[in-house]
Design an enzyme around this catalytic site. Structure first.
Site, PDB file in Angstrom:
ATOM      1  N   ASP A  36      20.400  26.299  17.159  1.00  0.00           N
ATOM      2  CA  ASP A  36      21.639  26.111  16.392  1.00  0.00           C
ATOM      3  C   ASP A  36      22.804  26.951  16.899  1.00  0.00           C
ATOM      4  O   ASP A  36      23.787  27.131  16.187  1.00  0.00           O
ATOM      5  CB  ASP A  36      21.377  26.467  14.919  1.00  0.00           C
ATOM      6  N   HIS A 239      28.667  37.930  44.640  1.00  0.00           N
ATOM      7  CA  HIS A 239      28.662  37.488  43.237  1.00  0.00           C
ATOM      8  C   HIS A 239      27.543  38.155  42.447  1.00  0.00           C
ATOM      9  O   HIS A 239      26.923  37.529  41.593  1.00  0.00           O
ATOM     10  CB  HIS A 239      28.544  35.956  43.160  1.00  0.00           C
ATOM     11  N   ASP A 256      34.328  44.472  39.531  1.00  0.00           N
ATOM     12  CA  ASP A 256      35.296  43.378  39.472  1.00  0.00           C
ATOM     13  C   ASP A 256      35.259  42.883  38.038  1.00  0.00           C
ATOM     14  O   ASP A 256      34.302  42.203  37.631  1.00  0.00           O
ATOM     15  CB  ASP A 256      34.879  42.282  40.467  1.00  0.00           C
ATOM     16  N   ASP A 267      42.352  39.911  36.663  1.00  0.00           N
ATOM     17  CA  ASP A 267      41.262  39.915  37.650  1.00  0.00           C
ATOM     18  C   ASP A 267      41.461  41.133  38.553  1.00  0.00           C
ATOM     19  O   ASP A 267      42.310  41.105  39.441  1.00  0.00           O
ATOM     20  CB  ASP A 267      41.341  38.597  38.443  1.00  0.00           C
ATOM     21  N   HIS A 346      35.289  36.529  52.750  1.00  0.00           N
ATOM     22  CA  HIS A 346      36.026  35.713  51.770  1.00  0.00           C
ATOM     23  C   HIS A 346      37.519  35.784  52.056  1.00  0.00           C
ATOM     24  O   HIS A 346      37.960  36.536  52.922  1.00  0.00           O
ATOM     25  CB  HIS A 346      35.706  36.153  50.329  1.00  0.00           C
ATOM     26  N   HIS A 350      43.692  34.261  45.415  1.00  0.00           N
ATOM     27  CA  HIS A 350      43.717  32.921  44.802  1.00  0.00           C
ATOM     28  C   HIS A 350      44.783  32.938  43.724  1.00  0.00           C
ATOM     29  O   HIS A 350      45.225  34.004  43.287  1.00  0.00           O
ATOM     30  CB  HIS A 350      42.340  32.590  44.203  1.00  0.00           C
ATOM     31  N   HIS A 357      40.411  31.458  38.731  1.00  0.00           N
ATOM     32  CA  HIS A 357      40.802  30.765  39.968  1.00  0.00           C
ATOM     33  C   HIS A 357      41.679  29.617  39.488  1.00  0.00           C
ATOM     34  O   HIS A 357      41.186  28.545  39.149  1.00  0.00           O
ATOM     35  CB  HIS A 357      39.582  30.263  40.735  1.00  0.00           C
ATOM     36  N   GLU A 380      43.047  40.697  47.327  1.00  0.00           N
ATOM     37  CA  GLU A 380      41.738  41.315  47.180  1.00  0.00           C
ATOM     38  C   GLU A 380      40.924  41.401  48.466  1.00  0.00           C
ATOM     39  O   GLU A 380      39.847  40.801  48.566  1.00  0.00           O
ATOM     40  CB  GLU A 380      40.932  40.585  46.110  1.00  0.00           C
ATOM     41  N   TYR A 384      32.131  44.608  53.457  1.00  0.00           N
ATOM     42  CA  TYR A 384      30.757  44.629  52.940  1.00  0.00           C
ATOM     43  C   TYR A 384      29.817  44.822  54.129  1.00  0.00           C
ATOM     44  O   TYR A 384      29.695  43.927  54.977  1.00  0.00           O
ATOM     45  CB  TYR A 384      30.452  43.311  52.206  1.00  0.00           C
ATOM     46  N   ARG A 401      35.814  46.475  47.611  1.00  0.00           N
ATOM     47  CA  ARG A 401      36.892  45.486  47.433  1.00  0.00           C
ATOM     48  C   ARG A 401      37.942  46.148  46.552  1.00  0.00           C
ATOM     49  O   ARG A 401      37.600  46.934  45.646  1.00  0.00           O
ATOM     50  CB  ARG A 401      36.364  44.197  46.783  1.00  0.00           C
ATOM     51  N   GLU A 403      41.300  44.891  44.352  1.00  0.00           N
ATOM     52  CA  GLU A 403      41.949  43.645  43.917  1.00  0.00           C
ATOM     53  C   GLU A 403      43.022  43.917  42.864  1.00  0.00           C
ATOM     54  O   GLU A 403      42.759  44.574  41.854  1.00  0.00           O
ATOM     55  CB  GLU A 403      40.888  42.701  43.320  1.00  0.00           C
TER      56      GLU A 403
END
Ligand code: GLY
Ligand code: MN
Ligand code: MN
Length: 435
Positions: A36, A239, A256, A267, A346, A350, A357, A380, A384, A401, A403
């Site tokens: 539910d 990710h 992030d 972001d 990457h 964006h 995004h 960003e 790595y 990173r 950003e």
């Protein structure tokens, strides 16, 4: 402008862009989690952009041309359901409050649509995004076609309404910019809070909890996306969302995380040492990523192509990778052969808006589109370094990173996220009382 007038103005702008025809834009569906319970409900961004209406089971229908009409379909009032689930506007209440020409119960959608579609030359909707809506709307169109003998024709043209709507959403108006500034400020506060909180021995999810607490206590009830809280080697998984490892003394922590406020995303990524002090190797890599970001932000200017920040960042990273002996050759050869992709795989940003995004084309024909005032983007760059033959051992498992959220202005740009500490000195100062 009152809150709801701005949505009416957007509807009119879309109708003007359509020139003729009828548009049908549903909000997002509710999604069952199990038994539910449902996943937290989040309205559809396109629908919300045109209505400001956040209830599920709603559709906006716009008729363009000489007889413009703006119609909402929504849930009916229901005294019993409202005891369980809370207030609903109902069609009459919604039409008045949100400024629609008419509103009807959602159960009447197909029947009313069959009337409204008659003799319209074009049907606009988010084509191909949901097979159930494709089937439903094409079914209504067939029902209209069946009336041909009474002289009624069905829309001959099927158009993707997103071609118009995405372009509208790409340029943020002052009201949207204000919300996004506030969202960014809350998220910056959360990054500062995390820096003051983090200690060796904690679990990543303990730090994640600090973000959620800070977002929520400022009225941003949800993150804009699943937070990445990645200690040590986990930062090299782009990710990573497990967020369940212990934080080690001597490791970096990449986070992030950004809140959603009033339907708009922030972001931000920051990377800082778990123990409050960068090691010499960590600092070397960090300064390169920071310089790459500064170079990218400096060319995020009106008139510059979308790709200029990415190219500026790549050049600085390529030089840094050569200096650190991560890549061999020259900057030119590293760029030419794309050997940098082993450590930076990457792109540098964006569009950012209602969706993290966000919508909007990046190219116009074959060319990267020029940046314009009102566009909002992230910048960003990262690095790595996974363990591998030929990679200096002291750099293994460093993942960084940085950003920020950047608004293009007539004069240049505005970085919305400056309140989140970013230089080595600022970060170490923020963390100095942690131990
Ligand atoms: N947080 C998602 C991204 O940075 O693109
Ligand atoms: Mn991003
Ligand atoms: Mn991000």
């Amino acid at each position: 402008m009152t809150d709801y007038a701005r949505y009416a103005e957007r509807r009119k702008r879309l109708q003007t862009g359509m020139q003729h025809g009828i548009a049908v834009i549903p909000t997002a569906p509710e999604v069952a989690r199990n038994a539910d319970t449902h996943y937290d409900y989040r309205h559809g961004s396109h629908f919300y952009y045109l209505t400001g209406f956040t209830e599920p089971e709603a559709v906006v229908v716009l008729v363009a041309g000489d007889k413009m009409q703006s119609i909402l379909f929504c849930r009916e009032k229901n005294a019993e359901r409202e005891v369980w689930d809370g207030f609903r506007y109902g069609p009459d209440g919604a039409a008045e409050k949100f400024g629609f020409d008419a509103a009807y119960p959602i159960a009447q959608l197909d029947e009313k649509l069959a009337e409204l579609m008659g003799n319209q030359p074009a049907l606009f909707y988010p084509l191909g995004t949901d097979p159930a809506w494709d089937a439903r709307l094409l079914g209504v169109r067939e029902a209209v076609k069946a009336k041909a003998r009474s002289g009624i024709h069905a829309p001959g043209e099927l158009r993707d309404v997103r071609a118009l709507l995405d372009e509208m959403r790409l340029i943020k108006d002052p009201h949207e910019q204000d919300i996004m500034r506030r969202a960014a400020k809350i998220s910056c506060g959360a990054h500062r809070r995390a820096m003051r909180f983090a200690r060796p021995g904690q679990f990543e999810y303990e730090v994640e909890a600090e973000y959620l607490h800070e977002f929520c206590r400022h009225g941003a009830r949800q993150p804009a996306y699943t937070s990445i809280v990645a200690g040590g080697a986990n930062a090299c998984t782009l990710h990573y969302v497990g967020n369940n490892s212990r934080l080690n003394d001597g490791d970096l922590l990449l986070i992030d995380a950004g809140c959603e406020l009033e339907g708009y995303a922030s972001d931000i990524t920051r990377t800082f040492p778990v123990n409050g002090k960068f090691s010499p190797a960590q600092k070397d890599v960090y300064e390169i990523v920071l310089a790459a970001q500064a170079a990218a932000i400096s060319v995020a200017q009106p008139g510059k192509p979308w790709n200029a920040p990415h190219e500026a960042a790549l050049r600085v990273l390529a030089q840094g990778f050569v200096d650190l002996k991560l890549c061999t050759g020259t900057v030119e050869s590293v760029l030419e052969t794309e050997s940098y992709k082993q450590f930076y795989m990457h792109r540098t940003g964006h569009w950012l808006g209602m969706d993290v995004h966000d919508v909007g084309e990046y190219k116009s024909g074959e060319q990267w589109r020029p940046l314009q005032p009102g566009m909002m983007l992230t910048v960003e760059p990262g690095c790595y370094i996974r363990p591998a033959d030929g990679v200096p051992k002291e750099l293994w498992n460093i993942g960084i990173r940085i950003e920020d959220d950047v608004l293009i202005t007539a004069q240049g740009n505005e970085v919305l996220t400056l309140d989140a500490p970013k230089s080595v000195a600022e970060i170490e100062e923020t963390m100095k009382n942690n131990n």
